[in-house]
Design a protein around this motif. Structure first.
Motif, PDB file in Angstrom:
ATOM      1  N   ALA A   1     139.775  43.968  80.808  1.00  0.00           N
ATOM      2  CA  ALA A   1     140.472  44.928  80.031  1.00  0.00           C
ATOM      3  C   ALA A   1     141.324  44.609  78.980  1.00  0.00           C
ATOM      4  CB  ALA A   1     140.968  46.190  80.841  1.00  0.00           C
TER       5      ALA A   1
ATOM      6  N   PRO B   1     134.215  41.016  82.933  1.00  0.00           N
ATOM      7  CA  PRO B   1     134.889  41.684  81.929  1.00  0.00           C
ATOM      8  C   PRO B   1     136.270  41.572  82.439  1.00  0.00           C
ATOM      9  CG  PRO B   1     132.913  43.037  83.277  1.00  0.00           C
ATOM     10  CD  PRO B   1     133.276  41.486  84.098  1.00  0.00           C
TER      11      PRO B   1
ATOM     12  N   GLU C   1     129.805  50.587  89.779  1.00  0.00           N
ATOM     13  CA  GLU C   1     130.654  50.628  90.774  1.00  0.00           C
ATOM     14  C   GLU C   1     131.698  51.402  90.652  1.00  0.00           C
ATOM     15  OE1 GLU C   1     133.268  47.120  91.905  1.00  0.00           O
ATOM     16  OE2 GLU C   1     131.686  46.348  93.296  1.00  0.00           O
TER      17      GLU C   1
ATOM     18  N   ALA D   1     141.980  47.727  88.597  1.00  0.00           N
ATOM     19  CA  ALA D   1     141.691  47.559  87.319  1.00  0.00           C
ATOM     20  C   ALA D   1     140.261  48.118  86.862  1.00  0.00           C
ATOM     21  CB  ALA D   1     142.068  46.353  86.499  1.00  0.00           C
ATOM     22  N   ARG D   2     139.523  48.251  87.965  1.00  0.00           N
ATOM     23  CA  ARG D   2     137.997  48.877  87.504  1.00  0.00           C
ATOM     24  C   ARG D   2     138.084  50.109  86.724  1.00  0.00           C
ATOM     25  NH1 ARG D   2     137.736  47.103  92.731  1.00  0.00           N
ATOM     26  NH2 ARG D   2     136.097  45.575  93.453  1.00  0.00           N
TER      27      ARG D   2
ATOM     28  N   GLU E   1     131.579  35.568  81.915  1.00  0.00           N
ATOM     29  CA  GLU E   1     131.054  37.081  81.630  1.00  0.00           C
ATOM     30  C   GLU E   1     131.891  37.885  82.359  1.00  0.00           C
ATOM     31  OE1 GLU E   1     126.883  37.128  82.668  1.00  0.00           O
ATOM     32  OE2 GLU E   1     126.193  35.536  81.679  1.00  0.00           O
TER      33      GLU E   1
ATOM     34  N   PRO F   1     134.012  42.587  89.908  1.00  0.00           N
ATOM     35  CA  PRO F   1     133.141  42.467  88.705  1.00  0.00           C
ATOM     36  C   PRO F   1     134.106  42.441  87.512  1.00  0.00           C
ATOM     37  CG  PRO F   1     133.203  44.775  89.907  1.00  0.00           C
ATOM     38  CD  PRO F   1     133.876  43.911  90.691  1.00  0.00           C
ATOM     39  N   ASN F   2     135.504  42.533  87.930  1.00  0.00           N
ATOM     40  CA  ASN F   2     136.322  42.583  86.756  1.00  0.00           C
ATOM     41  C   ASN F   2     137.752  41.835  87.210  1.00  0.00           C
ATOM     42  OD1 ASN F   2     136.988  45.075  88.234  1.00  0.00           O
ATOM     43  ND2 ASN F   2     138.586  45.012  87.199  1.00  0.00           N
ATOM     44  N   VAL F   3     138.504  41.593  86.074  1.00  0.00           N
ATOM     45  CA  VAL F   3     139.842  40.952  86.214  1.00  0.00           C
ATOM     46  C   VAL F   3     140.748  42.152  86.506  1.00  0.00           C
ATOM     47  CG1 VAL F   3     141.644  39.572  85.023  1.00  0.00           C
ATOM     48  CG2 VAL F   3     139.273  39.207  84.658  1.00  0.00           C
TER      49      VAL F   3
ATOM     50  N   SER G   1     121.517  44.594  86.409  1.00  0.00           N
ATOM     51  CA  SER G   1     122.918  44.607  86.899  1.00  0.00           C
ATOM     52  C   SER G   1     122.919  44.395  88.491  1.00  0.00           C
ATOM     53  CB  SER G   1     123.507  46.119  86.692  1.00  0.00           C
ATOM     54  OG  SER G   1     122.760  46.900  87.629  1.00  0.00           O
TER      55      SER G   1
ATOM     56  N   THR H   1     125.416  42.626  81.382  1.00  0.00           N
ATOM     57  CA  THR H   1     124.948  42.773  82.902  1.00  0.00           C
ATOM     58  C   THR H   1     126.171  43.147  83.703  1.00  0.00           C
ATOM     59  OG1 THR H   1     123.113  41.289  82.430  1.00  0.00           O
ATOM     60  CG2 THR H   1     123.467  41.931  84.626  1.00  0.00           C
ATOM     61  N   ALA H   2     127.215  42.238  83.473  1.00  0.00           N
ATOM     62  CA  ALA H   2     128.263  42.392  84.543  1.00  0.00           C
ATOM     63  C   ALA H   2     129.089  43.502  84.132  1.00  0.00           C
ATOM     64  CB  ALA H   2     129.456  41.119  84.285  1.00  0.00           C
ATOM     65  N   GLU H   3     129.127  43.949  83.040  1.00  0.00           N
ATOM     66  CA  GLU H   3     129.635  45.429  82.606  1.00  0.00           C
ATOM     67  C   GLU H   3     129.210  46.554  83.185  1.00  0.00           C
ATOM     68  OE1 GLU H   3     132.134  44.062  78.455  1.00  0.00           O
ATOM     69  OE2 GLU H   3     130.124  44.793  78.301  1.00  0.00           O
ATOM     70  N   HIS H   4     127.684  46.331  82.971  1.00  0.00           N
ATOM     71  CA  HIS H   4     126.955  47.494  83.776  1.00  0.00           C
ATOM     72  C   HIS H   4     127.204  47.557  85.104  1.00  0.00           C
ATOM     73  CE1 HIS H   4     123.313  50.137  84.304  1.00  0.00           C
ATOM     74  NE2 HIS H   4     123.166  50.083  83.034  1.00  0.00           N
ATOM     75  N   TYR H   5     127.173  46.601  85.880  1.00  0.00           N
ATOM     76  CA  TYR H   5     127.641  46.388  87.352  1.00  0.00           C
ATOM     77  C   TYR H   5     128.915  47.128  87.488  1.00  0.00           C
ATOM     78  CZ  TYR H   5     128.332  45.119  92.203  1.00  0.00           C
ATOM     79  OH  TYR H   5     128.897  45.205  93.231  1.00  0.00           O
ATOM     80  N   LEU H   6     129.763  46.850  86.705  1.00  0.00           N
ATOM     81  CA  LEU H   6     131.146  47.249  86.706  1.00  0.00           C
ATOM     82  C   LEU H   6     131.295  48.820  86.581  1.00  0.00           C
ATOM     83  CD1 LEU H   6     134.318  46.966  87.156  1.00  0.00           C
ATOM     84  CD2 LEU H   6     134.375  46.771  84.462  1.00  0.00           C
TER      85      LEU H   6
ATOM     86  N   ASP I   1     125.718  56.369  84.720  1.00  0.00           N
ATOM     87  CA  ASP I   1     126.948  56.048  85.065  1.00  0.00           C
ATOM     88  C   ASP I   1     128.073  56.186  83.976  1.00  0.00           C
ATOM     89  OD1 ASP I   1     126.156  55.437  87.807  1.00  0.00           O
ATOM     90  OD2 ASP I   1     125.520  53.209  87.157  1.00  0.00           O
TER      91      ASP I   1
ATOM     92  N   THR J   1     138.989  49.142  83.043  1.00  0.00           N
ATOM     93  CA  THR J   1     137.922  48.343  82.311  1.00  0.00           C
ATOM     94  C   THR J   1     136.794  49.179  82.147  1.00  0.00           C
ATOM     95  OG1 THR J   1     138.773  46.493  83.874  1.00  0.00           O
ATOM     96  CG2 THR J   1     136.915  46.086  82.483  1.00  0.00           C
TER      97      THR J   1
ATOM     98  N   VAL K   1     124.171  40.778  89.558  1.00  0.00           N
ATOM     99  CA  VAL K   1     125.618  40.608  89.492  1.00  0.00           C
ATOM    100  C   VAL K   1     126.286  40.269  90.890  1.00  0.00           C
ATOM    101  CG1 VAL K   1     128.143  41.471  88.584  1.00  0.00           C
ATOM    102  CG2 VAL K   1     125.933  41.638  87.269  1.00  0.00           C
TER     103      VAL K   1
ATOM    104  N   GLU L   1     137.192  51.459  78.960  1.00  0.00           N
ATOM    105  CA  GLU L   1     137.039  50.413  77.681  1.00  0.00           C
ATOM    106  C   GLU L   1     135.490  50.324  77.621  1.00  0.00           C
ATOM    107  OE1 GLU L   1     139.060  46.774  77.210  1.00  0.00           O
ATOM    108  OE2 GLU L   1     140.857  47.559  77.619  1.00  0.00           O
TER     109      GLU L   1
END
Lengths: 464, 333
Positions: B230, B228, A119, A95-96, B226, B285-287, B4, A111-116, A4, A99, B7, A102
Motif C-alpha cells: 500500500a 502488493p 482474501e 494491512a490487507r 509482485e 499476499p501483501n506487505v 489468482s 494476479t497477486a493483487e487480485h488474490y489479495l 470482490d 492495500t 498466488v 488502493e
C-alpha cells in the motif's frame, strides 16, 4: 470490476460514510456543548448585551463553534485512509484492507493483487461496520444535555437579568406589573369589571416583556397602543352627576347603595313606608338623590330600587373611568420615562403616591401628623406663594412634627388641551385627590383646595 | 480467478523452499535462525549481506553451507592487505591459441560464482575492496575495457570482525551502502554451545542436500517483486528513512543529535523489497507495517553515519534505528 472489488468498494464506502456521519454528529454535539457552556458564561453579563435576548446566546455560539469545528475537522483524504487503517487494526488484517482499498481504485490488477482482493473481501464480508466502530462519546458530548438543562434553568430563574441596562430596560415592565397587580386587587375588591379587565391586560403586557417574549421596542409600541385605546371618548354623564365625588366618597356611596338594596327587600313584618325610615340613616344616598332633584319621600319601593341600581351602575362607571384615567396617566409617564433612557424619575403609581417619595421614606397621612385636632384648622397655616410658569417649592415647618415639602407643577405649555372639556373637572379632581393623598398640599390648605376642586363643574357661573 | 489461484501456491512454494534451506542448514549450523532468514531474504531480493561478528561464530560455515544447500557455485576470497583487484575479478593472460598465435585470454577470478564469500573484507585495501563495487551493483566486471557478466543469482556475503581493528581498512560508505543487509552474529547461548560441541566433535554430518537451484531462486525473486504494498506503507518506509536524517525529520531525538548522515535511498529500496520478501515467506499476499519494522534494523543500521559526538558517546546505529521505528507513526497526515 470483479465481484470482490465491488464488494470491497461498497464496504469501504459504508465505512467512510459511517465515520463521516459520526464525525458530523460529534462536531454538532461538541459545538452544542461548547455553545451552551459559552452561553452559561455569558449569562451573568447579559446586562452588557441588553439588545440581545439570552435565547440567542447559545444559537450564536453554536453557529460559531460549529463553523470552526467543521472547518478544523473537515473530512480529508487522510481521514478515509485512517478509517481503513482502523479497520485493519481492529480486525488484525495486516494491512490487507489498506492495500485492498488502493487496489479497488486501480484499473489493471495483477494476479497477486487480485488474490489479495479476494482474501480481503472474504475477511470483510461479514463485518458489521456500525457494530465494530460504535459511537464514542467525548466529555463535551456527554455534558451537553446537562449544560442545556442548566442553561434553561438559569434563564428561567432570570440569572443575570438584574444587572446593567437589561435591568434598566426591564424596570418599566416591572413597574407596570406592580401597578397592574395593585389595580387588579383594587378592582377585585371594589368589583369594577372594566378596571379588572384593564388591569389584566396591563399585567399580560408586562409579563410578556419580562419573559422576553417581546422586545423593548415592541413593549413600547404596545404601551402606546394601550394608551391610544384609553383615549377613546368618555361616555356622557348619566342621570346622576357624580363628578363632584371623590374616590372615597364614591366608594362610601356604593357601600350605602349595597346597604340600601338590602333594606329595600320586602319583609313580611314591614310596615308601610318603613323602608323610608331605614333609608334615612344613609346620608350619602339621600344627598345623591337630592343632587339629582329627586326625593325618597315621593317614590315607591320599586322606583327607588330602579334608581339605586342606576346610581350604583353609574358609580361603578365613574370609578372605572377614573381608573382608566389613572392608567392613561401612568402609561404616559411610563413612556416618557422610557424615552428618557430609563425608568421615569417622577413616575408614580396613582394611589401609591405615599410609597413613591424620592427619599424612600413613607409619607405620613394627614391624620398621622401631630398638632391638629380633627376638624380644627391650624393657626399657623399660610397660603403658599406660587409663581406661574416655574416650579415652586415651599419648604418649612407648618406644624410641630415632621417637616413637609411641596412641589407644584405649575409650568404650562401652549397648545390644545389633551383633556376633553367634559372630563376636565373630573381629571382635576383626581389630580387633587392624588396630591392630597401624597401630602403635597399643606394640611392647612387641604380643605380649601378640596372644596375648590369639588365645586368645579357644579357651578356654571364659575370660570373653568 | 484461475490466475489468482496460483498466488497461494507460489507463496506456499516460497515458504517451503525457505523451510527446506533452513532445515538443511540446521544440520550444520546451530542457532542463527533469524540470520538465516535474513540471508535468504537477501538472496531472493538479489541483495548482498555484510556479516559482522567475532571470529568463530560460524560465519564462513554458514555461507558455505548455504551455497551447498542451494546447488549454486561458491567461491571464497580471503581478503588480505596484499590482495589485488585482479585477484578478485580475474585477469588477461597471454596464451596461445590452436594456431599457435599469441592472444590475451581472460582468466575469470573468484568473483565469477553464484555465492561469493568475501572473508574479512575489511583487511583488504580500499582499492581491492572497490573491485567489488561494480560486481555488487551492476553484476558485471570490467577487465581491460571489456565487460563480463556475472551469473544470476549472484550474492556477495562479506564478513568482518568488529574487534580486531588493527591493520584493517574500514569499508568506504559507498561500498557499505551497496550491501542489502548488515547482519550481526550473536554469541550462541548455553544450549547452542552444547549442540555445537556435539556437532563438531562427533561423526561429521553427511553432505548437505541441494534443495534449491538457481532457477527456483530467480522465480521467487520475481514473486517477491509482485507482492502488493500500500502507498501508506511505502510512505511509512519513506518517513522512517527521513527520520534517520538530522534536520529533516522534524523531531527531537538521537538522530538529530548523533547522526551525521542518515540512510540513503538504497535504504528505502532495501526496506521495501525485504518487507515484500518477508511477507511472501509468511505466505501473506501483501506487505504490512510489521514487515517494514522487522527488517528496518538490518536495512538501515549500516547506512547511518554517526557524528563525532555519537561515536564519542558510544551511540550505536541500532539504537538510532530503534528510536526512529518507535517514534514514527504508521499513518501521518
Amino acid at each position: 470490476m470483479s465481484h470482490d472489488a465491488a464488494a470491497l468498494r461498497e464496504k469501504f464506502s459504508e465505512l467512510i460514510a459511517w465515520e463521516r456521519a459520526k464525525r458530523i454528529e460529534k462536531v454538532l454535539l461538541e459545538a452544542l456543548a461548547y455553545a451552551f457552556l459559552a452561553a452559561l458564561l455569558l449569562l451573568p453579563f447579559r446586562g452588557l448585551l441588553a439588545r440581545v435576548s439570552p435565547v440567542y446566546y447559545p444559537a450564536a455560539a453554536f453557529a460559531l463553534f460549529a463553523a470552526g469545528f467543521f472547518y478544523i475537522r473537515r473530512w480529508r483524504p487522510i481521514d478515509s485512509l485512517c478509517a481503513v487503517f482502523a479497520l485493519d487494526r481492529a480486525l488484525r488484517l495486516d494491512a490487507r484492507a489498506l492495500t485492498a482499498a488502493e487496489i479497488v481504485e486501480k484499473q489493471d490488477v495483477s494476479t497477486a493483487e487480485h488474490y489479495l482482493l479476494s482474501e480481503a473481501a472474504e475477511r470483510l464480508k461479514s463485518v458489521q461496520i456500525r457494530t465494530l466502530f460504535k459511537r464514542e462519546w467525548s466529555w463535551p458530548t456527554l455534558a451537553a444535555p446537562a449544560l442545556v438543562a442548566l442553561w434553561l434553568a438559569l434563564v428561567w430563574l432570570g440569572v443575570g437579568s438584574g444587572t446593567g441596562t437589561a435591568a434598566k430596560s426591564a424596570a418599566p415592565a416591572e413597574k407596570l406589573k406592580d401597578f397592574a397587580q395593585e389595580l387588579e386587587q383594587k378592582s377585585q375588591a371594589q368589583k369594577l369589571a372594566e378596571t379588572l379587565k384593564l388591569a389584566r391586560a396591563l399585567k399580560a403586557l408586562a409579563q410578556e416583556r419580562l419573559v422576553e417574549k417581546t422586545s423593548e421596542e415592541q413593549f413600547r409600541q404596545n404601551l402606546a397602543a394601550m394608551e391610544k385605546r384609553l383615549d377613546a371618548p368618555v361616555p356622557p354623564p348619566g342621570e346622576f352627576d357624580l363628578g363632584g365625588y371623590t374616590r372615597e366618597e364614591l366608594a362610601a356611596l356604593r357601600a350605602e347603595l349595597e346597604t340600601a338594596k338590602s333594606r329595600l327587600r320586602p319583609a313580611p313584618t314591614m310596615r308601610e313606608n318603613e323602608f323610608l325610615d331605614r333609608l334615612q340613616s344613609l346620608p350619602r344616598l339621600g344627598e345623591a338623590l337630592k343632587r339629582s332633584g329627586g326625593a325618597m319621600e315621593n317614590m315607591g319601593p320599586g322606583d327607588l330600587q330602579k334608581l339605586i341600581d342606576s346610581l350604583e351602575q353609574q358609580a361603578a362607571n365613574e370609578l372605572d373611568q377614573r381608573s382608566r384615567a389613572d392608567v392613561q396617566q401612568f402609561l404616559s409617564m411610563l413612556m416618557q420615562g422610557q424615552e428618557g433612557g430609563g425608568a421615569p424619575a417622577q413616575a408614580r403609581i396613582p394611589g401609591r403616591a405615599a410609597q413613591d417619595r424620592p427619599d424612600g421614606e413613607k409619607s405620613v397621612g394627614k391624620g398621622e401628623l401631630p398638632g391638629d385636632e380633627p376638624g380644627m384648622k391650624s393657626q399657623a397655616a399660610q397660603a403658599p406663594v406660587a409663581t406661574p410658569g416655574a416650579a415652586t417649592r415651599i419648604t418649612g415647618a407648618l406644624n410641630p412634627g415632621a417637616s413637609s415639602g411641596v412641589t407644584w407643577r405649575s409650568e404650562a405649555k401652549a397648545g390644545e388641551s389633551k383633556i376633553p372639556e367634559q372630563g376636565a373637572p373630573a381629571a382635576y379632581r383626581r389630580q387633587m385627590e392624588e396630591d392630597l393623598a401624597a401630602e403635597k398640599i399643606p394640611p392647612a390648605l387641604k380643605e380649601t383646595v378640596k372644596q375648590y376642586f369639588l365645586s368645579l363643574g357644579t357651578d356654571e357661573k364659575k370660570p373653568r | 480467478m484461475e490466475a489468482s489461484a496460483e498466488v497461494p501456491e507460489r507463496m506456499a512454494r516460497a515458504r517451503k523452499s525457505y523451510e527446506a534451506v533452513k532445515a538443511e542448514l540446521a544440520r550444520v549450523v546451530v542457532g542463527h535462525d533469524e540470520l538465516i532468514e535474513r540471508v535468504f531474504i537477501a538472496l531472493v531480493c538479489g541483495g548482498h549481506c555484510l556479516l559482522e561478528g567475532v571470529p568463530g561464530l560460524g560465519k564462513t560455515l554458514m555461507v558455505r553451507s548455504l551455497a551447498a544447500a542451494l546447488n549454486l557455485s561458491f567461491s571464497r576470497i580471503q581478503f588480505t592487505p596484499d590482495l589485488m583487484p585482479a585477484d578478485i575479478t580475474g585477469t588477461q593472460m597471454l596464451t596461445e591459441d590452436a594456431a599457435g598465435k599469441k592472444i590475451f585470454d581472460f582468466q575469470r577470478g573468484p568473483i565469477f560464482a553464484h555465492i561469493v564469500l568475501a572473508d574479512e573484507i575489511n583487511r583488504a585495501t580500499p582499492k581491492t575492496q572497490s573491485a567489488l563495487l561494480e560486481a555488487m551493483q551492476e553484476q558485471s566486471v570490467t577487465v581491460a575495457g571489456k565487460g563480463h557478466r556475472l551469473e544470476s543469482p549472484f550474492m556477495v556475503l562479506a564478513t568482518q570482525n568488529p574487534i580486531e581493528m588493527e591493520g584493517t581498512y574500514p569499508l568506504p560508505e559507498a561500498q557499505v551502502d551497496r550491501f542489502f543487509f548488515k547482519l550481526l552474529l550473536e554469541y550462541p547461548s548455553r544450549e547452542e554451545l552444547t549442540r555445537i560441541a556435539d556437532l563438531t566433535t562427533s561423526t561429521p554430518p553427511a553432505a548437505l542436500d541441494r534443495v534449491l537451484d538457481a532457477g527456483a531462486i530467480l522465480k521467487i525473486r520475481d514473486w517477491v517483486r509482485e507482492v502488493p504494498i500500500a502507498a501508506a506503507i511505502k510512505d511509512y518506509a519513506a518517513r522512517l528513512i527521513l527520520a534517520t536524517h538530522p534536520h529533516k525529520n522534524g523531531r527531537e531525538g538521537s538522530a538529530e543529535k548523533y547522526v551525521l548522515y542518515g540512510a540513503s535511498p538504497r535504504g528505502l529500496q532495501s526496506l521495501v523489497l525485504a518487507a515484500k520478501a518477508r511477507a511472501l515467506l509468511a505466505e501473506r499476499p501483501n506487505v504490512s507495517f510489521d514487515d517494514i519494522r522487522a527488517v528496518a534494523p538490518q536495512s538501515l543500521r549500516h547506512r547511518i553515519i554517526l557524528n563525532l559526538e555519537g561515536e564519542a558517546e558510544g551511540v550505536t546505529a541500532e539504537k538510532i534505528v530503534a528510536e526512529v521505528v518507535a517514534a514514527v507513526p504508521e499513518i501521518e497526515a
